[in-house]
Design a protein around this motif. Structure first.
Motif, PDB file in Angstrom:
ATOM      1  N   VAL A   1       0.832  -1.203   0.000  1.00 18.27           N
ATOM      2  CA  VAL A   1       0.000   0.000   0.000  1.00 18.27           C
ATOM      3  C   VAL A   1       0.871   1.260   0.000  1.00 18.27           C
ATOM      4  O   VAL A   1       0.634   2.197  -0.751  1.00 18.27           O
ATOM      5  CB  VAL A   1      -0.945   0.019   1.228  1.00 18.27           C
ATOM      6  CG1 VAL A   1      -1.670   1.357   1.344  1.00 18.27           C
ATOM      7  CG2 VAL A   1      -1.963  -1.118   1.117  1.00 18.27           C
ATOM      8  N   SER A   2       1.903   1.272   0.835  1.00 20.99           N
ATOM      9  CA  SER A   2       2.775   2.441   0.959  1.00 20.99           C
ATOM     10  C   SER A   2       1.996   3.723   1.233  1.00 20.99           C
ATOM     11  O   SER A   2       2.147   4.723   0.541  1.00 20.99           O
ATOM     12  CB  SER A   2       3.645   2.613  -0.295  1.00 20.99           C
ATOM     13  OG  SER A   2       4.584   1.578  -0.356  1.00 20.99           O
ATOM     14  N   ALA A   3       1.163   3.661   2.249  1.00 20.81           N
ATOM     15  CA  ALA A   3       0.464   4.876   2.686  1.00 20.81           C
ATOM     16  C   ALA A   3       1.453   5.804   3.388  1.00 20.81           C
ATOM     17  O   ALA A   3       1.238   7.008   3.455  1.00 20.81           O
ATOM     18  CB  ALA A   3      -0.682   4.522   3.620  1.00 20.81           C
ATOM     19  N   LEU A   4       2.532   5.230   3.928  1.00 18.82           N
ATOM     20  CA  LEU A   4       3.553   6.020   4.612  1.00 18.82           C
ATOM     21  C   LEU A   4       4.860   5.916   3.845  1.00 18.82           C
ATOM     22  O   LEU A   4       5.185   4.861   3.295  1.00 18.82           O
ATOM     23  CB  LEU A   4       3.771   5.486   6.035  1.00 18.82           C
ATOM     24  CG  LEU A   4       2.611   5.627   7.006  1.00 18.82           C
ATOM     25  CD1 LEU A   4       2.934   4.902   8.305  1.00 18.82           C
ATOM     26  CD2 LEU A   4       2.318   7.097   7.292  1.00 18.82           C
ATOM     27  N   TRP A   5       5.587   7.010   3.829  1.00 22.21           N
ATOM     28  CA  TRP A   5       6.897   6.978   3.177  1.00 22.21           C
ATOM     29  C   TRP A   5       7.806   7.955   3.919  1.00 22.21           C
ATOM     30  O   TRP A   5       7.312   8.861   4.595  1.00 22.21           O
ATOM     31  CB  TRP A   5       6.764   7.372   1.697  1.00 22.21           C
ATOM     32  CG  TRP A   5       7.903   6.834   0.891  1.00 22.21           C
ATOM     33  CD1 TRP A   5       9.017   7.496   0.510  1.00 22.21           C
ATOM     34  CD2 TRP A   5       8.043   5.499   0.380  1.00 22.21           C
ATOM     35  NE1 TRP A   5       9.844   6.653  -0.201  1.00 22.21           N
ATOM     36  CE2 TRP A   5       9.275   5.430  -0.291  1.00 22.21           C
ATOM     37  CE3 TRP A   5       7.238   4.343   0.454  1.00 22.21           C
ATOM     38  CZ2 TRP A   5       9.731   4.258  -0.907  1.00 22.21           C
ATOM     39  CZ3 TRP A   5       7.685   3.185  -0.151  1.00 22.21           C
ATOM     40  CH2 TRP A   5       8.918   3.144  -0.828  1.00 22.21           C
TER      41      TRP A   5
ATOM     42  N   GLU B   1       5.748  10.274   6.545  1.00 23.78           N
ATOM     43  CA  GLU B   1       4.525  11.010   6.235  1.00 23.78           C
ATOM     44  C   GLU B   1       3.655  10.256   5.233  1.00 23.78           C
ATOM     45  O   GLU B   1       4.112   9.413   4.481  1.00 23.78           O
ATOM     46  CB  GLU B   1       4.872  12.387   5.633  1.00 23.78           C
ATOM     47  CG  GLU B   1       5.436  13.363   6.644  1.00 23.78           C
ATOM     48  CD  GLU B   1       5.741  14.738   6.035  1.00 23.78           C
ATOM     49  OE1 GLU B   1       5.792  15.698   6.799  1.00 23.78           O
ATOM     50  OE2 GLU B   1       5.931  14.841   4.804  1.00 23.78           O
ATOM     51  N   THR B   2       2.399  10.678   5.214  1.00 24.39           N
ATOM     52  CA  THR B   2       1.460  10.241   4.182  1.00 24.39           C
ATOM     53  C   THR B   2       1.671  11.127   2.953  1.00 24.39           C
ATOM     54  O   THR B   2       2.477  12.053   2.978  1.00 24.39           O
ATOM     55  CB  THR B   2       0.028  10.448   4.664  1.00 24.39           C
ATOM     56  OG1 THR B   2      -0.104  11.839   4.980  1.00 24.39           O
ATOM     57  CG2 THR B   2      -0.280   9.625   5.895  1.00 24.39           C
ATOM     58  N   PHE B   3       0.898  10.886   1.930  1.00 28.94           N
ATOM     59  CA  PHE B   3       0.916  11.713   0.726  1.00 28.94           C
ATOM     60  C   PHE B   3       0.621  13.164   1.110  1.00 28.94           C
ATOM     61  O   PHE B   3      -0.426  13.460   1.678  1.00 28.94           O
ATOM     62  CB  PHE B   3      -0.140  11.194  -0.254  1.00 28.94           C
ATOM     63  CG  PHE B   3      -0.258  11.993  -1.524  1.00 28.94           C
ATOM     64  CD1 PHE B   3       0.872  12.351  -2.248  1.00 28.94           C
ATOM     65  CD2 PHE B   3      -1.505  12.366  -2.003  1.00 28.94           C
ATOM     66  CE1 PHE B   3       0.759  13.076  -3.425  1.00 28.94           C
ATOM     67  CE2 PHE B   3      -1.629  13.088  -3.180  1.00 28.94           C
ATOM     68  CZ  PHE B   3      -0.491  13.457  -3.892  1.00 28.94           C
TER      69      PHE B   3
END
Lengths: 155, 592
Positions: free
Chosen positions: B164-168, B179-181
């Motif tokens: 998913v990679s909601a956080l990076w 952070e999120t997008f």
């Protein structure tokens, strides 16, 4: 105003949508639009089949890939030590006074954005600044006003 | 496989090529502290707390990242190593809001434990912790950047396990943040609320949103009748949070504890798991009938809908496949809808003064209970969702000695369940339960697997497929004669994505797909006790299957309370009342 999707589409046609082309595509969009909007980042994420957070993570890592709205001319004043010692503060004051904005801000006509940058490699000719991709060196407050005048008079 | 020989603290050890120094040390029982390392995730090598000294090397080595090599002489406990680790911990603490006494993860915090172990007392460095506001936008999760040490476990979890990679990690240097997008609140991004990041966060930077106080208030209110339901996987996890070893089944003690906490009715989500099988099994057979007998287009493969993390994932990522989802609510929400209708009527309690609480191995269930459509009873069907961890907190707060509690049975009605319901807690369980019932419904015979154990859908392989030949069917299912029912199971959303890519192209060979958002299924849920590892999840799964085999009834359609509720209240599966209370619809969401 240019259609945002079309800039991404043009960039992807030019470079492709493989992962290693992410930076060229983002750079291309910035060269056309000065910054990466939410729609642009989401569009790039979709085309590259990546998460939007990851694309944002990449963009936010690079100082020159702005994710905040920028004016037509982005001024970046070098804040590194040799420029600072050769009078960067006075340059900054002249810019702020003339443009009536502080560092980080964009003028109300969206023409100028004023930023600081780390070393841009003109240490021998400081103080230095960039306006978009153009470097200006050996600056004085008077010279800065002249440079600004030139941009203000462009149509 | 090639092996390499090395020494650690002058003890000889031989490991396979590619093993790290950390792996080699583990093999001979030498513990090296770690923070960013996690058994479920790829190497990050970020926190440096695992540094060791290598004879002849100028610099200390991060043992989690450096492969063991022939002839290496490693020392894990030299003065240089101890001082380096201490300094590293001091640096990590300088960017950590150390509010240990008021932290939700206190006493279950890896950073706190190491700071204690190395006696890091009084910060040597200035406080550079992140002062951005705590993100409480989500009903499931709380994100506190101030406690984050940028180990990237959450980022790796969301990318590797969930896809998913909601956080990076964003920005750089001392401005690096997770952070999120565009740093949007967690509630407004692709986050599925699965809570896998919470399970792996070494500090209190990512936690569940706790509803413990609200539940205590409801219990304390004499006007309220508080009903509690407990999910299948809670009974094989709860013990771990209360000092017991992984792999124990603590159903009876849990029931006693819930009664002692003051819940008025202690009931079982397993009852509605059985009910889900009746509804979802019928739905599958109906779709197959439409496709095979009537030759009409119908969305196949049908996909399970029990896992709310999975539901939010498909809503964001594959909205074109929403019609493939079973319309069945999850067992939690079926239970909620029935608690304030059928059950309230049965026990003569006004549903307006009923408070419906669930205990779940899950953080996404908190989001699910707050979905606007989950009000079929005319009230909020499930008022508060507690995780397994929150229930453990309440048990500790009440001063109960959990391990010594007597074992009691769930209240009736809506407390009776079968083994088919228990296995909902492990990946493949819903599929197995559905097959036990559907096959028997169609053929009149038990599924052709020894002891009803459908082994091909069990295990921890990310995607598993199986097929069952259907022969000698009953008259009314003639269209299924000779058909080969093809099914697939996936757990972890990165694995779900593999099946969805196929389905999106119309190339899925399956009739029925089970997806669980979390690795291992609900036993590995985001609300389960911390820590988690492949080993722990295997033990919990083994406990689930043992609980199934120990039950006298192991097929959902044999549950006497299920027969009763259809007779007295619901009518038939997929009937009018079912549609009103037990089925739902889904929302399209965007991808960023």
């Amino acid at each position: 105003m240019m259609n945002l999707d079309s800039t991404v589409t043009v960039a992807v046609k030019k470079f492709g949508a493989e992962r290693e082309q992410l930076l060229p595509v983002l750079q291309y969009v910035v060269s056309k639009e000065k910054w990466l909007s939410e729609d642009t980042l989401a569009e790039v994420a979709r085309v590259f089949d990546m998460s939007a957070a990851e694309v944002y993570g990449v963009a936010s890592f690079y100082s020159f890939l702005d994710t905040e709205a920028r004016g037509e001319y982005v001024i970046r004043v070098c804040r590194t030590i040799s420029c600072d010692m050769s009078g960067k503060e006075a340059i900054m004051e002249a810019l702020q006074k003339t443009l009536r904005i502080s560092v980080g801000e964009t003028s109300s006509d969206r023409k100028f954005t004023l930023l600081e940058t780390n070393c841009i490699g003109w240490c021998a000719e400081g103080p230095a600044m960039l306006v978009n991709d153009e470097a200006y060196t050996n600056l004085t407050p008077e010279k800065v006003v002249e440079v600004l005048q030139g941009y203000m008079n462009r149509t | 496989m090639e092996t390499v020989k090395l020494t650690i603290n002058d003890i000889k050890v031989e490991v396979n090529e590619g093993a790290t120094i950390l792996d080699a040390a583990k093999k001979i029982g030498i513990r090296i502290p770690t923070l960013c390392h996690h058994d479920d995730l790829c190497v990050a090598g970020r926190c440096r707390v695992c540094v060791v000294e290598q004879k002849g090397a100028r610099l200390l080595q991060a043992s989690c990242a450096v492969p063991a090599a022939e002839g290496m002489q490693i020392y894990t406990n030299t003065q240089k190593v101890r001082e380096a680790r201490r300094t590293i911990l001091e640096l990590l603490l300088s960017e950590h809001s150390g509010e240990c006494t008021s932290c939700y993860r206190s006493n279950n915090c890896e950073l706190q434990a190491l700071a204690q172990e190395y006696l890091v007392i009084g910060g040597a460095f200035i406080d550079v912790s992140d002062k951005s506001p705590i993100d409480v936008s989500s009903p499931s999760l709380v994100k506190d950047n101030g406690k984050c040490i940028k180990c990237l476990r959450c980022v790796r979890t969301c990318a590797e396990l969930q896809g998913v990679s909601a956080l990076w990690n964003t920005h750089k240097g001392n401005k690096t943040r997770i952070e999120t997008f565009l740093n949007k609140p967690m509630h407004y991004v692709v986050c599925t609320n699965c809570g896998q990041c919470v399970n792996r966060c070494p500090t209190g930077a990512l936690t569940e949103k706790a509803y413990i106080q609200s539940v205590w208030r409801a219990i304390d209110d004499p006007e309220k009748h508080v009903v509690v339901q407990t999910a299948p996987a809670v009974r094989v996890g709860l013990g771990e949070a209360l000092g017991m070893e992984p792999g124990g089944v603590v159903t009876g003690k849990m029931v006693t504890a819930l009664k002692m906490l003051g819940f008025d009715s202690v009931l079982d989500t397993d009852f509605t798991a059985d009910l889900t099988i009746m509804e979802e099994g019928t739905e599958l057979l109906t779709r197959l009938k439409t496709a095979l007998q009537d030759g009409k287009p119908t969305p196949l493969p049908m996909m399970t809908s029990c896992s709310p993390g999975w539901i939010k994932f498909i809503e964001h990522e594959y909205p074109s496949l929403l019609d493939n989802l079973s319309t069945c609510k999850s067992p939690q929400q079926m239970f909620g809808a029935l608690a304030k209708t059928y059950y309230a009527e049965k026990i003569g309690v006004d549903p307006a003064r009923m408070v419906s609480v669930s205990v779940m191995p899950c953080t996404a269930k908190k989001f699910e209970a707050n979905r606007p459509e989950m009000k079929s009873s005319g009230f909020k069907d499930v008022d508060y969702v507690l995780t397994t961890r929150e229930l453990a907190h309440m048990i500790r707060q009440a001063g109960l000695s959990f391990a010594n509690l007597e074992e009691r049975k769930f209240d009736s009605i809506m407390g009776e369940s079968t083994g088919a319901a228990v296995i909902f807690g492990a990946t493949g369980g819903v599929m197995e339960a559905a097959l036990r019932t559907a096959y028997e419904l169609v053929t009149g015979r038990e599924v052709p697997f020894r002891n009803l154990n459908i082994e091909p859908v069990r295990g921890m392989e990310g995607v598993r497929a199986a097929s069952i030949k259907i022969e000698n069917v009953k008259e009314e299912w003639k269209f299924l004669e000779g058909a080969e029912l093809k099914v697939a199971v996936a757990h972890g959303l990165a694995n779900a994505r593999k099946l969805m890519k196929e389905a999106e192209k119309g190339a899925s060979p399956y009739h029925f797909i089970e997806i669980m958002a979390c690795p291992g299924g609900c036993i590995g849920g985001g609300g389960q006790p911390i820590p988690t590892s492949p080993e722990i999840r295997l033990k919990r799964a083994a406990a689930i299957y043992a609980a199934d085999e120990a039950l006298p009834l192991r097929k959902s359609h044999d549950n006497p309370e299920i027969k009763m509720i259809y007779r007295e209240f619901l009518g038939a599966p997929l009937g009018h009342k079912s549609h009103e209370l037990l089925h739902t619809h889904y929302a399209r969401r965007n991808r960023s």
